[in-house]
Motif scaffolding. Sequence first.
Motif, PDB file in Angstrom:
ATOM      1  N   ARG B  45     -12.776   8.057  -8.659  1.00 64.81           N
ATOM      2  CA  ARG B  45     -11.923   7.077  -8.011  1.00 64.81           C
ATOM      3  C   ARG B  45     -11.172   6.265  -9.064  1.00 64.81           C
ATOM      4  N   THR B  46     -11.818   5.997 -10.184  1.00 66.11           N
ATOM      5  CA  THR B  46     -11.158   5.259 -11.264  1.00 66.11           C
ATOM      6  C   THR B  46      -9.840   5.917 -11.652  1.00 66.11           C
ATOM      7  N   THR B  47      -9.847   7.231 -11.703  1.00 69.70           N
ATOM      8  CA  THR B  47      -8.655   7.966 -12.121  1.00 69.70           C
ATOM      9  C   THR B  47      -7.542   7.813 -11.086  1.00 69.70           C
ATOM     10  N   VAL B  48      -7.923   7.907  -9.814  1.00 65.53           N
ATOM     11  CA  VAL B  48      -6.941   7.695  -8.750  1.00 65.53           C
ATOM     12  C   VAL B  48      -6.405   6.266  -8.829  1.00 65.53           C
ATOM     13  N   ASN B  49      -7.298   5.325  -9.075  1.00 65.74           N
ATOM     14  CA  ASN B  49      -6.876   3.926  -9.164  1.00 65.74           C
ATOM     15  C   ASN B  49      -5.843   3.736 -10.253  1.00 65.74           C
ATOM     16  N   ARG B  50      -6.107   4.326 -11.395  1.00 61.55           N
ATOM     17  CA  ARG B  50      -5.167   4.193 -12.517  1.00 61.55           C
ATOM     18  C   ARG B  50      -3.793   4.735 -12.132  1.00 61.55           C
ATOM     19  N   ALA B  51      -3.773   5.867 -11.469  1.00 61.57           N
ATOM     20  CA  ALA B  51      -2.509   6.504 -11.085  1.00 61.57           C
ATOM     21  C   ALA B  51      -1.778   5.663 -10.040  1.00 61.57           C
ATOM     22  N   LEU B  52      -2.484   5.219  -9.028  1.00 67.72           N
ATOM     23  CA  LEU B  52      -1.840   4.462  -7.951  1.00 67.72           C
ATOM     24  C   LEU B  52      -1.353   3.102  -8.453  1.00 67.72           C
ATOM     25  N   ARG B  53      -2.139   2.506  -9.322  1.00 72.02           N
ATOM     26  CA  ARG B  53      -1.735   1.214  -9.875  1.00 72.02           C
ATOM     27  C   ARG B  53      -0.422   1.368 -10.634  1.00 72.02           C
ATOM     28  N   SER B  54      -0.340   2.443 -11.384  1.00 76.13           N
ATOM     29  CA  SER B  54       0.869   2.682 -12.160  1.00 76.13           C
ATOM     30  C   SER B  54       2.088   2.898 -11.256  1.00 76.13           C
ATOM     31  N   VAL B  55       1.905   3.651 -10.178  1.00 79.21           N
ATOM     32  CA  VAL B  55       3.025   3.868  -9.251  1.00 79.21           C
ATOM     33  C   VAL B  55       3.389   2.558  -8.545  1.00 79.21           C
ATOM     34  N   ALA B  56       2.377   1.781  -8.201  1.00 82.91           N
ATOM     35  CA  ALA B  56       2.631   0.504  -7.530  1.00 82.91           C
ATOM     36  C   ALA B  56       3.425  -0.424  -8.441  1.00 82.91           C
ATOM     37  N   SER B  58       5.651   0.347 -10.480  1.00 86.40           N
ATOM     38  CA  SER B  58       7.057   0.754 -10.488  1.00 86.40           C
ATOM     39  C   SER B  58       7.739   0.364  -9.182  1.00 86.40           C
ATOM     40  N   GLY B  59       6.974  -0.104  -8.219  1.00 88.38           N
ATOM     41  CA  GLY B  59       7.565  -0.615  -6.991  1.00 88.38           C
ATOM     42  C   GLY B  59       7.573   0.354  -5.823  1.00 88.38           C
ATOM     43  N   LEU B  60       7.058   1.563  -6.017  1.00 88.98           N
ATOM     44  CA  LEU B  60       7.135   2.573  -4.961  1.00 88.98           C
ATOM     45  C   LEU B  60       5.997   2.486  -3.962  1.00 88.98           C
ATOM     46  N   LEU B  61       4.928   1.796  -4.328  1.00 89.34           N
ATOM     47  CA  LEU B  61       3.795   1.639  -3.410  1.00 89.34           C
ATOM     48  C   LEU B  61       3.495   0.152  -3.256  1.00 89.34           C
ATOM     49  N   ASP B  62       3.024  -0.213  -2.073  1.00 89.18           N
ATOM     50  CA  ASP B  62       2.517  -1.568  -1.845  1.00 89.18           C
ATOM     51  C   ASP B  62       1.017  -1.453  -1.631  1.00 89.18           C
ATOM     52  N   ARG B  63       0.254  -2.180  -2.402  1.00 85.56           N
ATOM     53  CA  ARG B  63      -1.201  -2.083  -2.278  1.00 85.56           C
ATOM     54  C   ARG B  63      -1.767  -3.435  -1.908  1.00 85.56           C
ATOM     55  N   ARG B  64      -2.639  -3.455  -0.925  1.00 81.68           N
ATOM     56  CA  ARG B  64      -3.329  -4.695  -0.590  1.00 81.68           C
ATOM     57  C   ARG B  64      -4.751  -4.369  -0.194  1.00 81.68           C
ATOM     58  N   ARG B  65      -5.661  -5.183  -0.710  1.00 79.24           N
ATOM     59  CA  ARG B  65      -7.062  -5.018  -0.346  1.00 79.24           C
ATOM     60  C   ARG B  65      -7.194  -5.007   1.164  1.00 79.24           C
ATOM     61  N   LYS B  66      -8.064  -4.204   1.573  1.00 73.37           N
ATOM     62  CA  LYS B  66      -8.395  -4.076   2.999  1.00 73.37           C
ATOM     63  C   LYS B  66      -7.273  -3.433   3.821  1.00 73.37           C
ATOM     64  N   ALA B  67      -6.020  -3.778   3.515  1.00 82.06           N
ATOM     65  CA  ALA B  67      -4.901  -3.207   4.270  1.00 82.06           C
ATOM     66  C   ALA B  67      -4.560  -1.814   3.772  1.00 82.06           C
ATOM     67  N   GLY B  68      -4.970  -1.488   2.548  1.00 83.75           N
ATOM     68  CA  GLY B  68      -4.693  -0.157   2.028  1.00 83.75           C
ATOM     69  C   GLY B  68      -3.391  -0.044   1.267  1.00 83.75           C
ATOM     70  N   THR B  69      -2.998   1.196   1.025  1.00 84.41           N
ATOM     71  CA  THR B  69      -1.811   1.466   0.210  1.00 84.41           C
ATOM     72  C   THR B  69      -0.733   2.101   1.063  1.00 84.41           C
ATOM     73  N   ARG B  70       0.458   1.531   1.032  1.00 82.59           N
ATOM     74  CA  ARG B  70       1.588   2.048   1.805  1.00 82.59           C
ATOM     75  C   ARG B  70       2.739   2.419   0.892  1.00 82.59           C
ATOM     76  N   VAL B  71       3.513   3.408   1.319  1.00 79.16           N
ATOM     77  CA  VAL B  71       4.755   3.728   0.624  1.00 79.16           C
ATOM     78  C   VAL B  71       5.732   2.582   0.892  1.00 79.16           C
ATOM     79  N   ALA B  72       6.319   2.046  -0.154  1.00 82.68           N
ATOM     80  CA  ALA B  72       7.187   0.885  -0.009  1.00 82.68           C
ATOM     81  C   ALA B  72       8.369   1.198   0.898  1.00 82.68           C
ATOM     82  N   LEU B  73       8.654   0.284   1.816  1.00 87.01           N
ATOM     83  CA  LEU B  73       9.786   0.458   2.724  1.00 87.01           C
ATOM     84  C   LEU B  73      11.098   0.194   2.002  1.00 87.01           C
ATOM     85  N   ASN B  74      11.133  -0.838   1.194  1.00 87.90           N
ATOM     86  CA  ASN B  74      12.327  -1.179   0.441  1.00 87.90           C
ATOM     87  C   ASN B  74      11.986  -1.199  -1.025  1.00 87.90           C
ATOM     88  N   PRO B  75      11.950  -0.030  -1.611  1.00 87.75           N
ATOM     89  CA  PRO B  75      11.501   0.030  -3.000  1.00 87.75           C
ATOM     90  C   PRO B  75      12.442  -0.755  -3.896  1.00 87.75           C
TER      91      PRO B  75
END
Lengths: 233, 233
Positions: B45-56, B58-75
């Motif tokens: 999971r650490t590896t996935v976290n590193r990757a998703l954090r990096s994409v987030a 750059s503005g392409l993902l929105d991440r929030r605890r409990k709410a999860g990770t979404r593809v940004a609507l307005n990148p």
Amino acid sequence: MTGQQLNNWQDVQAEVLKRIQTRFWKPGDLIPNEAELANEFGCARTTVNRALRSVAESGLLDRRRKAGTRVALNPVRKATLAIPILRREIEAKNQLYSHALLALETKPPPVEIGARMKLDGNQDCLHLTSLHMADGQAYASEDRWINQTIVPGIIEADFATISANEWLVANAPFTHGDIAFSAVRADREISNQFSAPEGSALFSIERTTWNHGNAITFVQMIFHPGYRMHTTI
Amino acid sequence: MTGQQLNNWQDVQAEVLKRIQTRFWKPGDLIPNEAELANEFGCARTTVNRALRSVAESGLLDRRRKAGTRVALNPVRKATLAIPILRREIEAKNQLYSHALLALETKPPPVEIGARMKLDGNQDCLHLTSLHMADGQAYASEDRWINQTIVPGIIEADFATISANEWLVANAPFTHGDIAFSAVRADREISNQFSAPEGSALFSIERTTWNHGNAITFVQMIFHPGYRMHTTI
DNA sequence: CAGTGGTCTAGACCACAAG
DNA sequence: TTGTGGTCTAGACCACTGG
């Protein structure tokens, strides 16, 4: 552990920044390696790594395997600037966004623009000019070329109701883009749009966006007199 | 593991970007959580976290605890632009850097500049204007105010031999800075420096640098006609 | 309350590059 | 050759926040 206890990477980062700012570590200095710092700070090497990596990304440290970590001699500070969708930039100021399509045609772009988009030959593009407004005042003038051969559905788009930028964001994903910022003189047409004197100095952003090797669109946005783009480092 | 094996965070990042670009995950979509992706990709999971954090970032993902990770609507794409030391920018083009000190005085800055530097009252500042050149051609004109009360040793500096910027980089560490980009008209003095017509549109960078709450320096750099600042996203 | 991302840890192996 | 940073892993606990 020989020093104070630092429990998270933000604390380690703050301590590292402090040592750089106070010249405890001077430009060009080799700083202790990760294992030594981890020992000093009483945390895992992973935590030190995370902190140092973050500082290095900002340009203040140079890290190389085997050679170690040095305080950057010529810190090239990196500013991150957000390229917003114009509508959101305007709405964020509590102003009413609107836009007007001024012209729409299909023809091959001028050679210099064709070259920037790496088009081969006199390929037809969709060319449109439009005006973005904030509270009814001209905010930015847009001149856009769209490579219609690689953007499916572009013919059906109604750019009178949705701005080209928003349509493309929603329908034509891009992998990367080039951006150039410059200053341009207002010609007669532009100066009329802004009700500004001909020859005014205007801020310009040109952007080409790509999907892998293929240019999707080239756009030049020229902003109203007095426009400023801000960021921090 | 239910999918292909991805062994490092760069591979995971590439796969995530591909799914966003191909609209397999559409703007606004909730994507699987880290544990599920780790299982699918056959990594920690650490590896996935590193990757998703990096994409987030750059503005392409929105991440929030409990709410999860979404593809940004307005990148809001973030461009990182390097603010180089002028000398290095010029030398990187294989041109000869030189600079000339045009004026040096001590006096309180104009009110608008004093306000930007948050000086209280009519505090004396060091004011200098200089010209940076590439292969003997004017490259940028600099107008700088230095808060001498918080920069020790500034009186002894010899700005005829070292540029103010380089002296400050070496001697006055800063914690952060504000930057503004704009377009300005060349007045008579500036147009003479660049041998350009009066009224030319010129690119301007204004920067204030701070050490915690104290302004160190305010500088406006005005670049030669045709100057462009580039970046990529 | 409970699910999600955020982070820490200890240990391990690897890639790179300086000497 | 060998010291350094780069990264992965498994497991753990925590912080935040949505429902």
